[in-house]
Scaffold this motif. Structure first.
Motif, PDB file in Angstrom:
ATOM      1  N   LEU A  79     -46.338   3.302  18.151  1.00 20.50           N
ATOM      2  CA  LEU A  79     -47.724   3.409  17.698  1.00 20.50           C
ATOM      3  C   LEU A  79     -47.918   2.982  16.237  1.00 20.50           C
ATOM      4  CD1 LEU A  79     -50.422   4.170  18.927  1.00 20.50           C
ATOM      5  CD2 LEU A  79     -50.062   6.532  18.194  1.00 20.50           C
ATOM      6  N   PRO A  80     -47.020   3.331  15.309  1.00 13.53           N
ATOM      7  CA  PRO A  80     -47.208   2.878  13.919  1.00 13.53           C
ATOM      8  C   PRO A  80     -47.254   1.357  13.778  1.00 13.53           C
ATOM      9  CG  PRO A  80     -45.636   4.678  13.988  1.00 13.53           C
ATOM     10  CD  PRO A  80     -45.894   4.274  15.412  1.00 13.53           C
ATOM     11  N   ILE A  81     -46.558   0.640  14.643  1.00 11.07           N
ATOM     12  CA  ILE A  81     -46.582  -0.825  14.570  1.00 11.07           C
ATOM     13  C   ILE A  81     -47.993  -1.337  14.800  1.00 11.07           C
ATOM     14  CG2 ILE A  81     -45.650  -2.949  15.587  1.00 11.07           C
ATOM     15  CD1 ILE A  81     -43.168  -1.353  16.364  1.00 11.07           C
ATOM     16  N   TYR A  82     -48.755  -0.584  15.574  1.00  8.43           N
ATOM     17  CA  TYR A  82     -50.142  -0.956  15.861  1.00  8.43           C
ATOM     18  C   TYR A  82     -51.118  -0.371  14.844  1.00  8.43           C
ATOM     19  CZ  TYR A  82     -54.541  -1.319  18.469  1.00  8.43           C
ATOM     20  OH  TYR A  82     -55.836  -1.590  18.846  1.00  8.43           O
ATOM     21  N   LEU A  83     -50.815   0.824  14.335  1.00  5.59           N
ATOM     22  CA  LEU A  83     -51.782   1.540  13.498  1.00  5.59           C
ATOM     23  C   LEU A  83     -51.592   1.362  11.998  1.00  5.59           C
ATOM     24  CD1 LEU A  83     -52.072   5.015  15.295  1.00  5.59           C
ATOM     25  CD2 LEU A  83     -53.614   3.056  15.462  1.00  5.59           C
ATOM     26  N   GLY A  98     -55.546   4.032  10.128  1.00  6.10           N
ATOM     27  CA  GLY A  98     -54.523   4.135  11.162  1.00  6.10           C
ATOM     28  C   GLY A  98     -53.432   5.124  10.800  1.00  6.10           C
ATOM     29  N   VAL A  99     -53.036   5.132   9.526  1.00 11.94           N
ATOM     30  CA  VAL A  99     -51.990   6.054   9.070  1.00 11.94           C
ATOM     31  C   VAL A  99     -52.477   7.496   9.181  1.00 11.94           C
ATOM     32  CG1 VAL A  99     -50.540   6.770   7.142  1.00 11.94           C
ATOM     33  CG2 VAL A  99     -50.994   4.340   7.520  1.00 11.94           C
ATOM     34  N   ALA A 151     -58.199   1.179   2.911  1.00  9.69           N
ATOM     35  CA  ALA A 151     -57.107   0.415   2.311  1.00  9.69           C
ATOM     36  C   ALA A 151     -56.366  -0.366   3.385  1.00  9.69           C
ATOM     37  CB  ALA A 151     -56.149   1.353   1.587  1.00  9.69           C
ATOM     38  N   CYS A 152     -56.181  -1.643   3.154  1.00 12.90           N
ATOM     39  CA  CYS A 152     -55.449  -2.492   4.098  1.00 12.90           C
ATOM     40  C   CYS A 152     -54.039  -2.725   3.559  1.00 12.90           C
ATOM     41  CB  CYS A 152     -56.168  -3.826   4.279  1.00 12.90           C
ATOM     42  SG  CYS A 152     -57.801  -3.670   5.049  1.00 12.90           S
ATOM     43  N   TYR A 153     -53.059  -2.501   4.392  1.00 16.35           N
ATOM     44  CA  TYR A 153     -51.665  -2.603   3.970  1.00 16.35           C
ATOM     45  C   TYR A 153     -50.963  -3.851   4.483  1.00 16.35           C
ATOM     46  CZ  TYR A 153     -52.606   2.383   3.183  1.00 16.35           C
ATOM     47  OH  TYR A 153     -53.153   3.566   2.790  1.00 16.35           O
ATOM     48  N   GLY A 154     -51.648  -4.617   5.331  1.00 17.51           N
ATOM     49  CA  GLY A 154     -50.995  -5.777   5.924  1.00 17.51           C
ATOM     50  C   GLY A 154     -49.814  -5.339   6.775  1.00 17.51           C
TER      51      GLY A 154
END
Length: 523
Positions: A256-260, A266-267, A337-340
């Motif tokens: 799930l973290p790979i998607y979120l 998402g985090v 915030a976007c983390y890429g």
């Protein structure tokens, strides 16, 4: 194309989409709930239900197309024509057809053609059922029109199944299914699914769908609804008291973290999901403590988590982090915030370290002979004949039997659902006094029955489908939910069976996901 021709084609496609819509509801919403004589014929009744619905759907579709072709003046070929379908097969479609072709060849060349076709010497997954899985996939992927609410109906059906399972954990038996059974079998059957392993395989799919939709939904009312579903599913999958459930959850929390982890939202949602899971686990621990004489109790790998002495501190810390983060964002009006790929890459490194650590522990336990270091956990780490309720014994004998097959049989298998026939003599005098008609490992079972080729095409089908769901420009959460449902099913399948109780849902999801992707690509 003339206006009349366009309208005629539109009417045709609309009718067929309605037929497939009804079919999706009957399988996705109806199959998990349908029962007849409690647990005594649950495998057979769900098998007949799926086959009847699929055959009826196919007859209606085929009959309608033949009648339409006879009456219509349309000469242009649309997406329903055989020629168009053949010329526009995707890689996924080709893999599905190759898997079916190998199963067909395996049946024809089997020493037990009748048994391989019908699957009557196993769990009914012969060529006949495999064929209708494939028909279901192609009809849904080609003719069904994507709508989000279909997934919601499937989710509602899953929640009902989960609630029945939870009540069974409290020994309420509100459906009255367990009463006629002998006492020692009552605890291993639950809800409207049957065996607890099959039940948790199904609930694992529903848990994945609910979790992804909660993590990605923006509308507050729907977020609340999906969160309730997540809580119910976590209770249900743990209270299912089956070890295969932890594989579904490991897959969910691991992937799930790979998607979120692309952005802060998402985090935060992942932290809420993680906090909720441990809170549910803590609640189950309290239930077992205060109502131990009224519940089944946990006799599975979840004992390791539940018996953790500092679980309540972990729950408090996780919810504190979530609360502080949200309060900070509200006070400072922090933008998204976007983390890429930064956090995703960090997570992948973390997962890689965990995997390497597990490989070392398995080596230390099984090769170095240090199983005593891991106390009670060694029951899950030490692979011997007794491992996994005799799965170790089944797997060892299955591998030995496969290696003794001819080269041809190794490639195409002994025949669909002939596993029990192959192992009958070899395990006739086994120390457990059991008959083994399944490998209790879907991939090993597939290897033995439809060979290296069949297994290769089957795994490739699952991998390519999941890849298709995550390699598109848009990020439709419903496609992601379907994909995670398939992922969780695929992981738990390493210790579970392919049955016409849950597997039809897998093939339905493959068709629905493909149809959804096709719809969005056109748009």
């Amino acid at each position: 194309m003339s206006t009349n021709t366009y309208n005629d084609t539109n009417i045709k496609e609309n009718f067929l989409s309605v037929v497939l819509g009804i079919y999706v509801l009957l399988i996705g919403g109806g199959l998990p709930l349908v029962v007849k004589d409690r647990y005594f014929d649950i495998l057979v009744i769900k098998y007949y239900y799926f086959c009847f619905c699929t055959i009826a759907m196919f007859i209606v579709v085929l009959g309608y197309l033949l009648i339409w072709k006879k009456k219509s003046s349309i000469t242009s070929m649309d997406k329903i024509s055989v020629k168009y379908i053949v010329n526009n097969l995707s890689l996924l479609d080709i893999l599905v057809l190759l898997y079916w072709s190998v199963a067909t060849i395996s049946t024809i060349t089997s020493d037990y053609v009748y048994e391989a076709f019908w699957g009557n010497e196993g769990r009914l997954t012969g060529l006949f059922l495999i064929t209708w899985y494939v028909v279901s996939y192609f009809c849904v992927s080609r003719l069904w029109k994507y709508k989000n609410w279909y997934i919601d109906i499937i989710l509602i059906s899953g929640i009902l199944v989960s609630l029945f399972g939870i009540t069974d954990y409290f020994n309420l038996d509100i459906l009255g299914f367990r009463a006629p059974m002998i006492p020692k079998q009552r605890s291993i059957f639950t809800s409207t699914i049957g065996n607890i392993n099959t039940y948790t395989a199904y609930v694992g799919i529903i848990t994945a769908i609910a979790t992804v939709l909660f993590a990605t939904e923006k509308k507050k009312s729907r977020v609340c609804w999906y969160y309730i579903c997540v809580v119910i599913c976590f209770f249900a999958i743990i209270m299912g008291v089956s070890d295969n459930a932890y594989l579904s959850l490991v897959a969910l929390f691991g992937f799930l973290p790979i998607y979120l982890f692309k952005n802060s939202s998402g985090v935060k949602k992942y932290l809420i999901i993680l906090s909720t899971f441990f809170t549910v686990t803590q609640c189950i621990d309290l239930i077992n403590t205060f109502w131990g004489d009224r519940v089944l109790g946990i006799d599975s790998a979840f004992n390791i988590v539940i018996s953790f002495n500092y679980l309540h501190y972990l729950v408090f810390i996780l919810w504190s982090i979530v609360a502080i983060w949200y309060l900070f964002d509200i006070k400072h009006k922090a933008p998204l915030a976007c983390y890429g790929n930064k956090l995703v890459n960090i997570w992948l490194v973390f997962i890689s370290v965990i995997i390497l650590g597990m490989l070392f522990i398995l080596y230390d336990c099984n090769v170095a002979g240090n199983a005593d270091r891991y106390s009670s956990a060694s029951n899950y780490l030490l692979f011997n004949d007794d491992w996994g309720t005799h799965r170790g014994y089944i797997w060892r004998n299955a591998v030995e039997s496969f290696l003794n097959l001819s080269l041809w049989k190794k490639m195409v298998g002994y025949g669909p659902e002939t596993f029990g026939i192959l192992l009958l003599r070899k395990t006739a005098k086994n120390p457990y006094n059991e008959i083994f008609d399944s490998a209790h490992n879907e991939y090993l079972h597939t290897l033995v029955t439809v060979g290296i080729l069949g297994l290769t095409f089957y795994i490739s089908t699952l991998v390519i489908f999941i890849k298709n769901c995550f390699t598109r420009k848009s990020r439709n959460p419903y496609i992601a939910a379907i994909a995670f449902g398939v992922i969780c099913y695929s992981v738990q399948a390493f210790v579970n069976l392919n049955l016409p109780i849950v597997t039809p849902i897998l093939w339905l999801l493959l068709g629905m996901g493909s149809a959804t992707i096709n719809t969005e690509v056109k748009e």
